[in-house]
Motif scaffolding. Structure first.
Motif, PDB file in Angstrom:
ATOM      1  N   PHE A 164     -91.038 -32.458-131.211  1.00 34.35           N
ATOM      2  CA  PHE A 164     -90.593 -32.216-132.586  1.00 34.35           C
ATOM      3  C   PHE A 164     -90.639 -33.523-133.362  1.00 34.35           C
ATOM      4  CE2 PHE A 164     -86.807 -32.765-135.342  1.00 34.35           C
ATOM      5  CZ  PHE A 164     -87.155 -31.890-136.364  1.00 34.35           C
ATOM      6  N   PRO A 166     -89.108 -35.416-136.445  1.00 32.55           N
ATOM      7  CA  PRO A 166     -87.992 -35.322-137.407  1.00 32.55           C
ATOM      8  C   PRO A 166     -88.387 -35.701-138.824  1.00 32.55           C
ATOM      9  CG  PRO A 166     -87.793 -37.310-136.108  1.00 32.55           C
ATOM     10  CD  PRO A 166     -88.927 -36.533-135.513  1.00 32.55           C
ATOM     11  N   PRO A 168     -90.077 -35.017-142.127  1.00 33.97           N
ATOM     12  CA  PRO A 168     -90.601 -33.799-142.764  1.00 33.97           C
ATOM     13  C   PRO A 168     -91.971 -34.033-143.370  1.00 33.97           C
ATOM     14  CG  PRO A 168     -88.989 -34.845-144.193  1.00 33.97           C
ATOM     15  CD  PRO A 168     -88.965 -35.614-142.895  1.00 33.97           C
ATOM     16  N   THR A 256     -89.470 -26.222-134.520  1.00 34.38           N
ATOM     17  CA  THR A 256     -89.449 -26.454-135.963  1.00 34.38           C
ATOM     18  C   THR A 256     -88.173 -27.164-136.413  1.00 34.38           C
ATOM     19  OG1 THR A 256     -88.544 -24.242-136.281  1.00 34.38           O
ATOM     20  CG2 THR A 256     -90.943 -24.480-136.438  1.00 34.38           C
ATOM     21  N   SER A 257     -87.247 -27.325-135.503  1.00 36.15           N
ATOM     22  CA  SER A 257     -86.038 -28.110-135.769  1.00 36.15           C
ATOM     23  C   SER A 257     -85.674 -28.854-134.495  1.00 36.15           C
ATOM     24  CB  SER A 257     -84.873 -27.211-136.214  1.00 36.15           C
ATOM     25  OG  SER A 257     -84.573 -26.245-135.221  1.00 36.15           O
TER      26      SER A 257
END
Length: 379
Positions: A164, A166, A168, A256-257
């Motif tokens: 993931f 972080p 964006p 996605t998070s």
């Protein structure tokens, strides 16, 4: 130069088509104008990475872009204009945004990790924010190192955040703004902060300072480096280093998070390991000529791209504990002799400088490779 211009127009056209037809591309499997255009112009690119789908500026060629470019050219700061532009252009201008990959631990206790503010690095302009301490090279963002010999079917690996990212995704700057934006250097940091109306003592300011520090730092001997802030800049660099016939790879299927983790008073608990379901090793010949682009935090989309040699690209399907499959992309560096002795890979893998070292790339990184290559799959 003609080849670069051609690639620029191709990539811009692709991204504009993608911005118009994004909902169709994502939701439907049918062929769309965007995918047809991609197939015709860059037939060797087999997939459109999500990172490129959303990166085209929604205000390209508009009065909004021209107005903001004029303000930047005149070194004028209008908070209302900056705020309006950030929203319209798909940027992230939140001063208090917290990105855990930009934080440093104060000690081994459970004290929350926060960016260190107020201390001015010697390479940072005195009136600008301090960069995030502890980050001196792009390698300090890398966490998931491994040895190629340990990549075998059925093996288990621990990943920090299951790849993931972080940071964006944002839109690139429109070309009119990118052309007049001050160069990404620490000396220009006050101007950059003013352009986006970012307070010098904010978290965002520290991350922008880190970006300028990294982007002005010299590349390793034999490497070429660029920090593109627009589609055109990325296309020029990639075309000059890899050529027209290329493919772009990225990690897919990552969370996605941020995966939930808990901490104790002594250390952070690890996520359950992922299982190697299958993997593919691409050719060493291909690894002589690739560009890796790492996502950096900045109000607009910003990549740290570097042309690396002596590498091997590895792709693997990694099964996570929740049943999902992460399609990871990794880079194996065959010779690390030129790396700094404090590179985190050496301690993580317990290897000497010079030994081969591999690392996974997070979901928003891009790997540009030539298409004329061979692969060996292990299912």
């Amino acid at each position: 130069m003609a080849r670069m211009v051609g690639v620029i127009s191709i990539l811009v056209g692709i991204l504009i088509c993608m911005s118009i037809h994004l909902d169709v591309v994502v939701v439907h499997a049918m062929r769309t104008p965007a995918s047809i255009f991609w197939d015709q112009m860059l037939p060797f690119v087999q997939a459109i990475p999500a990172t490129l789908k959303v990166s085209v500026s929604p205000v390209e060629g508009t009065a909004t872009a021209d107005q903001f470019a004029t303000a930047v050219t005149g070194a004028m700061s209008f908070p209302a204009l900056s705020a309006k532009f950030c929203v319209a252009a798909g940027l992230v201008c939140d001063e208090d945004i917290e990105i855990h990959s930009y934080t440093t631990k104060k000690n081994s206790s459970s004290t929350p990790e926060v960016p260190i503010m107020g201390r001015h690095n010697m390479m940072t302009h005195a009136s600008a924010a301090s960069r995030t301490m502890g980050i001196t090279t792009i390698n300090d963002f890398q966490l998931d190192f491994f040895l190629e010999e340990n990549l075998v079917k059925g093996a288990y690996m621990h990943l920090a955040d299951n790849l993931f990212d972080p940071i964006p995704l944002r839109a690139f700057l429109p070309s009119t703004v990118a052309k007049v934006l001050p160069a990404l250097t620490t000396a220009n940091l006050p101007k950059l902060l003013a352009a986006f109306t970012i307070d010098k003592n904010s978290r965002m300011a520290a991350m922008m300072a880190t970006a300028t520090y990294l982007c002005e730092s010299p590349a390793l001997p034999g490497e070429q480096r660029a920090c593109p802030t627009s589609v055109e800049e990325m296309a020029v660099f990639v075309a000059s280093e890899v050529g027209e016939q290329l493919e772009v790879l990225s990690t897919r299927g990552a969370p996605t998070s941020a995966p939930a983790t808990t901490t104790t008073t002594t250390e952070e608990k690890k996520l359950p390991p992922v299982k190697v379901l299958s993997y593919t090793k691409r050719s060493l010949g291909e690894g002589k000529n690739i560009v890796v682009c790492h996502n950096l935090m900045f109000p607009s989309q910003l990549y740290y791209c570097h042309h690396v040699t002596g590498t091997k690209v590895v792709q693997a399907s990694l099964g996570s504990s929740d049943g999902s499959v992460i399609h990871g992309v990794a880079i194996c560096h065959m010779d690390t002799t030129l790396w700094a002795s404090e590179h985190p890979a050496f301690a993580a893998l317990n290897i000497p400088r010079g030994a081969e070292a591999c690392h996974w790339n997070t979901q928003n990184d891009l790997i540009w490779i030539p298409t004329t290559s061979s692969t060996t799959s292990y299912d």
